[in-house]
Design a protein around this motif. Structure first.
Motif, PDB file in Angstrom:
ATOM      1  N   PHE A 107       1.010  -1.006  -0.012  1.00  0.00           N
ATOM      2  CA  PHE A 107       0.252   0.284  -0.175  1.00  0.00           C
ATOM      3  C   PHE A 107       0.540   1.175   0.206  1.00  0.00           C
ATOM      4  CE2 PHE A 107      -2.811  -2.939   2.251  1.00  0.00           C
ATOM      5  CZ  PHE A 107      -3.626  -3.016   0.934  1.00  0.00           C
ATOM      6  N   GLN A 108       2.320   1.128   0.736  1.00  0.00           N
ATOM      7  CA  GLN A 108       2.836   2.191   0.666  1.00  0.00           C
ATOM      8  C   GLN A 108       3.645   2.714  -0.516  1.00  0.00           C
ATOM      9  OE1 GLN A 108       6.041   2.600   3.257  1.00  0.00           O
ATOM     10  NE2 GLN A 108       4.685   1.523   5.672  1.00  0.00           N
ATOM     11  N   ARG A 109       3.717   2.289  -1.577  1.00  0.00           N
ATOM     12  CA  ARG A 109       4.382   1.575  -2.936  1.00  0.00           C
ATOM     13  C   ARG A 109       3.498   1.988  -3.839  1.00  0.00           C
ATOM     14  NH1 ARG A 109       8.878  -1.378  -5.970  1.00  0.00           N
ATOM     15  NH2 ARG A 109       8.489  -0.557  -7.507  1.00  0.00           N
ATOM     16  N   GLN A 110       2.483   1.932  -3.473  1.00  0.00           N
ATOM     17  CA  GLN A 110       1.001   2.351  -4.876  1.00  0.00           C
ATOM     18  C   GLN A 110       1.058   3.665  -3.870  1.00  0.00           C
ATOM     19  OE1 GLN A 110      -2.431  -0.726  -3.650  1.00  0.00           O
ATOM     20  NE2 GLN A 110      -1.441  -2.109  -4.858  1.00  0.00           N
ATOM     21  N   ALA A 111       1.217   3.855  -2.929  1.00  0.00           N
ATOM     22  CA  ALA A 111       0.991   5.681  -2.469  1.00  0.00           C
ATOM     23  C   ALA A 111       1.958   6.118  -2.817  1.00  0.00           C
ATOM     24  CB  ALA A 111       0.428   5.829  -1.167  1.00  0.00           C
ATOM     25  N   LEU A 112       3.068   5.865  -3.300  1.00  0.00           N
ATOM     26  CA  LEU A 112       4.728   6.436  -3.556  1.00  0.00           C
ATOM     27  C   LEU A 112       4.614   6.798  -4.726  1.00  0.00           C
ATOM     28  CD1 LEU A 112       6.959   5.334  -0.498  1.00  0.00           C
ATOM     29  CD2 LEU A 112       5.881   7.902  -1.212  1.00  0.00           C
ATOM     30  N   GLU A 113       4.131   5.423  -5.697  1.00  0.00           N
ATOM     31  CA  GLU A 113       4.032   5.534  -6.904  1.00  0.00           C
ATOM     32  C   GLU A 113       3.023   6.615  -7.575  1.00  0.00           C
ATOM     33  OE1 GLU A 113       3.262   1.286  -8.444  1.00  0.00           O
ATOM     34  OE2 GLU A 113       5.194   1.323  -8.061  1.00  0.00           O
ATOM     35  N   THR A 114       2.058   6.247  -6.760  1.00  0.00           N
ATOM     36  CA  THR A 114       0.671   7.634  -6.809  1.00  0.00           C
ATOM     37  C   THR A 114       1.448   9.420  -7.187  1.00  0.00           C
ATOM     38  OG1 THR A 114      -1.055   5.529  -6.536  1.00  0.00           O
ATOM     39  CG2 THR A 114      -1.181   7.945  -6.659  1.00  0.00           C
ATOM     40  N   PHE A 115       2.114   9.641  -5.962  1.00  0.00           N
ATOM     41  CA  PHE A 115       2.788  10.344  -5.730  1.00  0.00           C
ATOM     42  C   PHE A 115       3.984  10.917  -7.002  1.00  0.00           C
ATOM     43  CE2 PHE A 115       5.918  12.863  -3.534  1.00  0.00           C
ATOM     44  CZ  PHE A 115       4.973  13.683  -3.336  1.00  0.00           C
ATOM     45  N   CYS A 116       4.536   9.966  -7.002  1.00  0.00           N
ATOM     46  CA  CYS A 116       5.988  10.118  -8.732  1.00  0.00           C
ATOM     47  C   CYS A 116       5.266  10.731  -9.884  1.00  0.00           C
ATOM     48  CB  CYS A 116       6.965   9.456  -8.362  1.00  0.00           C
ATOM     49  SG  CYS A 116       7.428   9.236  -6.717  1.00  0.00           S
ATOM     50  N   THR A 117       4.138   9.826  -9.959  1.00  0.00           N
ATOM     51  CA  THR A 117       3.724   9.914 -11.402  1.00  0.00           C
ATOM     52  C   THR A 117       2.695  11.105 -11.439  1.00  0.00           C
ATOM     53  OG1 THR A 117       3.371   7.703 -11.524  1.00  0.00           O
ATOM     54  CG2 THR A 117       2.216   8.572 -12.672  1.00  0.00           C
ATOM     55  N   ALA A 118       2.089  11.288 -10.590  1.00  0.00           N
ATOM     56  CA  ALA A 118       1.409  13.009 -10.285  1.00  0.00           C
ATOM     57  C   ALA A 118       2.534  13.883 -10.629  1.00  0.00           C
ATOM     58  CB  ALA A 118       0.803  12.806  -8.983  1.00  0.00           C
ATOM     59  N   ARG A 119       3.890  14.040  -9.905  1.00  0.00           N
ATOM     60  CA  ARG A 119       4.672  14.840 -10.369  1.00  0.00           C
ATOM     61  C   ARG A 119       5.262  15.022 -11.323  1.00  0.00           C
ATOM     62  NH1 ARG A 119       1.879  15.096  -5.514  1.00  0.00           N
ATOM     63  NH2 ARG A 119       1.456  17.022  -5.186  1.00  0.00           N
ATOM     64  N   GLY A 120       5.520  13.924 -12.136  1.00  0.00           N
ATOM     65  CA  GLY A 120       6.410  13.341 -13.186  1.00  0.00           C
ATOM     66  C   GLY A 120       7.865  12.894 -13.250  1.00  0.00           C
ATOM     67  N   VAL A 121       7.471  12.368 -11.883  1.00  0.00           N
ATOM     68  CA  VAL A 121       8.869  12.297 -10.735  1.00  0.00           C
ATOM     69  C   VAL A 121       9.439  10.756 -11.269  1.00  0.00           C
ATOM     70  CG1 VAL A 121      10.662  11.299  -8.899  1.00  0.00           C
ATOM     71  CG2 VAL A 121       8.862  13.787  -8.763  1.00  0.00           C
ATOM     72  N   ALA A 122      10.792  10.745 -12.450  1.00  0.00           N
ATOM     73  CA  ALA A 122      10.809   9.128 -12.371  1.00  0.00           C
ATOM     74  C   ALA A 122      12.091   8.609 -11.549  1.00  0.00           C
ATOM     75  CB  ALA A 122      11.631   9.148 -14.150  1.00  0.00           C
ATOM     76  N   VAL A 123      11.502   7.615 -10.318  1.00  0.00           N
ATOM     77  CA  VAL A 123      12.084   6.344 -10.128  1.00  0.00           C
ATOM     78  C   VAL A 123      13.453   5.703 -10.424  1.00  0.00           C
ATOM     79  CG1 VAL A 123      11.856   5.103  -7.980  1.00  0.00           C
ATOM     80  CG2 VAL A 123       9.933   6.718  -8.500  1.00  0.00           C
ATOM     81  N   ASP A 124      14.168   5.881  -9.838  1.00  0.00           N
ATOM     82  CA  ASP A 124      15.165   5.116 -10.114  1.00  0.00           C
ATOM     83  C   ASP A 124      15.486   3.907  -9.662  1.00  0.00           C
ATOM     84  OD1 ASP A 124      16.790   6.823 -12.067  1.00  0.00           O
ATOM     85  OD2 ASP A 124      17.407   8.473 -10.531  1.00  0.00           O
ATOM     86  N   ASP A 125      14.832   4.225  -8.158  1.00  0.00           N
ATOM     87  CA  ASP A 125      15.132   3.016  -6.976  1.00  0.00           C
ATOM     88  C   ASP A 125      14.664   2.967  -5.700  1.00  0.00           C
ATOM     89  OD1 ASP A 125      16.435   0.213  -5.986  1.00  0.00           O
ATOM     90  OD2 ASP A 125      18.372   1.894  -5.529  1.00  0.00           O
ATOM     91  N   TRP A 126      13.291   1.773  -5.772  1.00  0.00           N
ATOM     92  CA  TRP A 126      12.641   1.861  -4.586  1.00  0.00           C
ATOM     93  C   TRP A 126      13.684   0.794  -3.348  1.00  0.00           C
ATOM     94  CZ3 TRP A 126       8.025   3.834  -4.586  1.00  0.00           C
ATOM     95  CH2 TRP A 126       7.428   4.476  -6.432  1.00  0.00           C
ATOM     96  N   LEU A 127      13.303   1.604  -1.970  1.00  0.00           N
ATOM     97  CA  LEU A 127      13.846   0.381  -1.252  1.00  0.00           C
ATOM     98  C   LEU A 127      13.221   0.611  -0.249  1.00  0.00           C
ATOM     99  CD1 LEU A 127      17.352   2.299  -1.127  1.00  0.00           C
ATOM    100  CD2 LEU A 127      16.800   0.019  -1.979  1.00  0.00           C
ATOM    101  N   TYR A 128      13.383  -0.120   0.645  1.00  0.00           N
ATOM    102  CA  TYR A 128      11.887  -0.614   1.497  1.00  0.00           C
ATOM    103  C   TYR A 128      13.280  -1.753   2.311  1.00  0.00           C
ATOM    104  CZ  TYR A 128      11.215  -5.200  -0.426  1.00  0.00           C
ATOM    105  OH  TYR A 128      11.589  -6.594  -0.047  1.00  0.00           O
ATOM    106  N   ASP A 129      11.934  -1.305   4.376  1.00  0.00           N
ATOM    107  CA  ASP A 129      12.782  -2.212   5.194  1.00  0.00           C
ATOM    108  C   ASP A 129      11.382  -2.671   5.733  1.00  0.00           C
ATOM    109  OD1 ASP A 129      15.449  -2.150   4.912  1.00  0.00           O
ATOM    110  OD2 ASP A 129      15.568   0.224   5.558  1.00  0.00           O
ATOM    111  N   VAL A 130      11.887  -3.545   6.585  1.00  0.00           N
ATOM    112  CA  VAL A 130      10.988  -4.186   8.094  1.00  0.00           C
ATOM    113  C   VAL A 130      11.444  -3.942   9.318  1.00  0.00           C
ATOM    114  CG1 VAL A 130       9.902  -5.929   8.353  1.00  0.00           C
ATOM    115  CG2 VAL A 130       9.551  -5.833   6.170  1.00  0.00           C
ATOM    116  N   GLY A 131      11.764  -3.063   9.889  1.00  0.00           N
ATOM    117  CA  GLY A 131      12.170  -3.221  11.371  1.00  0.00           C
ATOM    118  C   GLY A 131      11.876  -1.510  11.622  1.00  0.00           C
ATOM    119  N   SER A 132      12.061  -1.855  13.290  1.00  0.00           N
ATOM    120  CA  SER A 132      11.421  -0.554  14.348  1.00  0.00           C
ATOM    121  C   SER A 132      12.128   0.482  13.490  1.00  0.00           C
ATOM    122  CB  SER A 132      12.058  -0.785  15.498  1.00  0.00           C
ATOM    123  OG  SER A 132      12.233   0.292  15.773  1.00  0.00           O
ATOM    124  N   GLY A 133      11.004   1.578  13.994  1.00  0.00           N
ATOM    125  CA  GLY A 133      12.119   2.875  13.674  1.00  0.00           C
ATOM    126  C   GLY A 133      13.295   3.383  14.597  1.00  0.00           C
TER     127      GLY A 133
END
Length: 147
Positions: free
Chosen positions: A78-104
């Protein structure tokens, strides 16, 4: 007309003292321009040169997102989809997607450390880090080499 900075403004901008800039001017390390009344001033180009920023250098866009625990792994999509929507709406081409599962609360996040290493190498105010936290507003931080 390009932006100019008074001595104290420039010193604060590059996190140096006024005395250091005066010394550098005398030694020729970082020569100041002079007004008609012989006051020192600096230009935006000098700032870019000091910060080692090339105005037309290619920028890399990296998107980072995470969840706190393995039970929240479904939220990653869901986070990736929201970020993809955000970037697409602003015309930002993403070079790399990074994610983690872990405490802040700690830094045991492989991709977060990788991202911070990349940012520390860049040493630039022109690079931006954008993030989205679930149920929060979009956060935009300008990253500098001296945070």
């Amino acid at each position: 007309m390009k932006r100019t900075y008074r001595l104290n403004e420039f010193a604060q901008l590059i996190n140096r003292s006024v005395k250091t800039l005066q010394k550098w001017d005398r030694l020729g390390t970082l020569k100041a321009h002079r007004t008609i009344t012989n006051r020192r001033y600096y230009t935006y180009d000098q700032y870019l040169e000091y910060m080692r920023i090339r105005p037309n250098s290619p920028k890399k866009v990296v998107v980072y997102f995470r969840v706190s625990s393995a039970t929240q792994k479904d939220d990653l999509q869901f986070q990736r989809q929201a970020l993809e929507t955000f970037c697409t709406a602003r015309g930002v081409a993403v070079d790399d997607w990074l994610y983690d599962v872990g405490s802040g609360l700690n830094y045991k996040r492989k991709n977060f450390i990788k991202l911070m290493d990349v940012i520390s190498i860049i040493q630039s105010f022109s690079e931006r880090l954008c993030g989205l936290r679930k149920h929060k507003k979009m956060i935009r931080l300008a990253v500098s080499d001296e945070v």
